[in-house]
Motif scaffolding. Sequence first.
Motif, PDB file in Angstrom:
ATOM      1  N   GLU A  87      -7.752   7.483   4.425  1.00 21.08           N
ATOM      2  CA  GLU A  87      -7.261   6.129   4.190  1.00 21.08           C
ATOM      3  C   GLU A  87      -6.792   6.041   2.738  1.00 21.08           C
ATOM      4  OE1 GLU A  87      -9.083   1.638   4.666  1.00 21.08           O
ATOM      5  OE2 GLU A  87     -10.442   3.297   4.320  1.00 21.08           O
ATOM      6  N   ASN A 102      -0.377   4.784   4.744  1.00 20.51           N
ATOM      7  CA  ASN A 102      -1.683   4.333   4.244  1.00 20.51           C
ATOM      8  C   ASN A 102      -2.833   4.984   5.003  1.00 20.51           C
ATOM      9  OD1 ASN A 102      -1.406   2.875   6.573  1.00 20.51           O
ATOM     10  ND2 ASN A 102      -1.948   0.916   5.689  1.00 20.51           N
ATOM     11  N   THR A 103      -2.541   5.754   6.048  1.00 24.38           N
ATOM     12  CA  THR A 103      -3.536   6.613   6.685  1.00 24.38           C
ATOM     13  C   THR A 103      -2.866   7.934   7.065  1.00 24.38           C
ATOM     14  OG1 THR A 103      -3.114   5.735   8.900  1.00 24.38           O
ATOM     15  CG2 THR A 103      -4.926   4.732   7.664  1.00 24.38           C
ATOM     16  N   TYR A 150      -9.608  10.700   9.489  1.00 26.69           N
ATOM     17  CA  TYR A 150      -8.372  10.290   8.829  1.00 26.69           C
ATOM     18  C   TYR A 150      -8.642   9.994   7.357  1.00 26.69           C
ATOM     19  CZ  TYR A 150     -10.113   5.504   9.414  1.00 26.69           C
ATOM     20  OH  TYR A 150     -10.873   4.366   9.368  1.00 26.69           O
ATOM     21  N   CYS A 196      -8.483   6.774  -2.279  1.00 30.59           N
ATOM     22  CA  CYS A 196      -8.532   7.316  -0.924  1.00 30.59           C
ATOM     23  C   CYS A 196      -9.971   7.330  -0.433  1.00 30.59           C
ATOM     24  CB  CYS A 196      -7.940   8.720  -0.870  1.00 30.59           C
ATOM     25  SG  CYS A 196      -8.951   9.938  -1.718  1.00 30.59           S
ATOM     26  N   ASN A 203       0.834  -1.196   0.000  1.00 35.52           N
ATOM     27  CA  ASN A 203       0.000   0.000   0.000  1.00 35.52           C
ATOM     28  C   ASN A 203       0.865   1.240   0.000  1.00 35.52           C
ATOM     29  OD1 ASN A 203      -2.719  -0.868  -0.061  1.00 35.52           O
ATOM     30  ND2 ASN A 203      -2.478  -1.666   2.008  1.00 35.52           N
ATOM     31  N   GLY A 209      -5.080   3.424  -0.357  1.00 36.67           N
ATOM     32  CA  GLY A 209      -4.880   2.024  -0.707  1.00 36.67           C
ATOM     33  C   GLY A 209      -4.712   1.850  -2.194  1.00 36.67           C
TER      34      GLY A 209
END
Length: 153
Positions: A110, A95-96, A108, A123, A91, A112
């Motif tokens: 995210e 990744n966050t 947050y 996102c 990732n 990926g």
Amino acid sequence: MNLNTTIEGQRDWAKIIENNFKQLAVERTATSDIVLMNGWQAKDGNKGLDSYTLLDGTKLYHFSGVLQKLVSPNEAGWLFKTPAAGKVIGNPFPNTASVTYDGSAGGYLELGVGNSGGTGVWCHFVPNDGGVHPQANKQHNIEVAMSIVWFAQ
């Protein structure tokens, strides 16, 4: 018995070794022409895609950049599509990314890797429940510095 350990040197031996190492070197190309999607922009043009051609012809791609956008709560979508389909090594990093509002938690972002309609980075902005700050569930100007690496033929 007389053992002779002296071996006659080859002419231009240093140049031969140097040429051998040059053949092992990978070819590198760099561009900033990667297209960002859904309103994402590179802060101050800070985005780049490097491509390295390995000895077996496989290409190793590395994207890095500082991306920004005004994002709504629960908004999801593509940041960009990778220019070549292939095996992603993991990732994006990070990744966050935490989102704050006036020093309070806003949720947050995210990040990926996805394969819907091509390979790319997606996102999803996950807001908090709004209990920390009344502005937490409103749009946030999000900025994320990220990096991702993948292989392709």
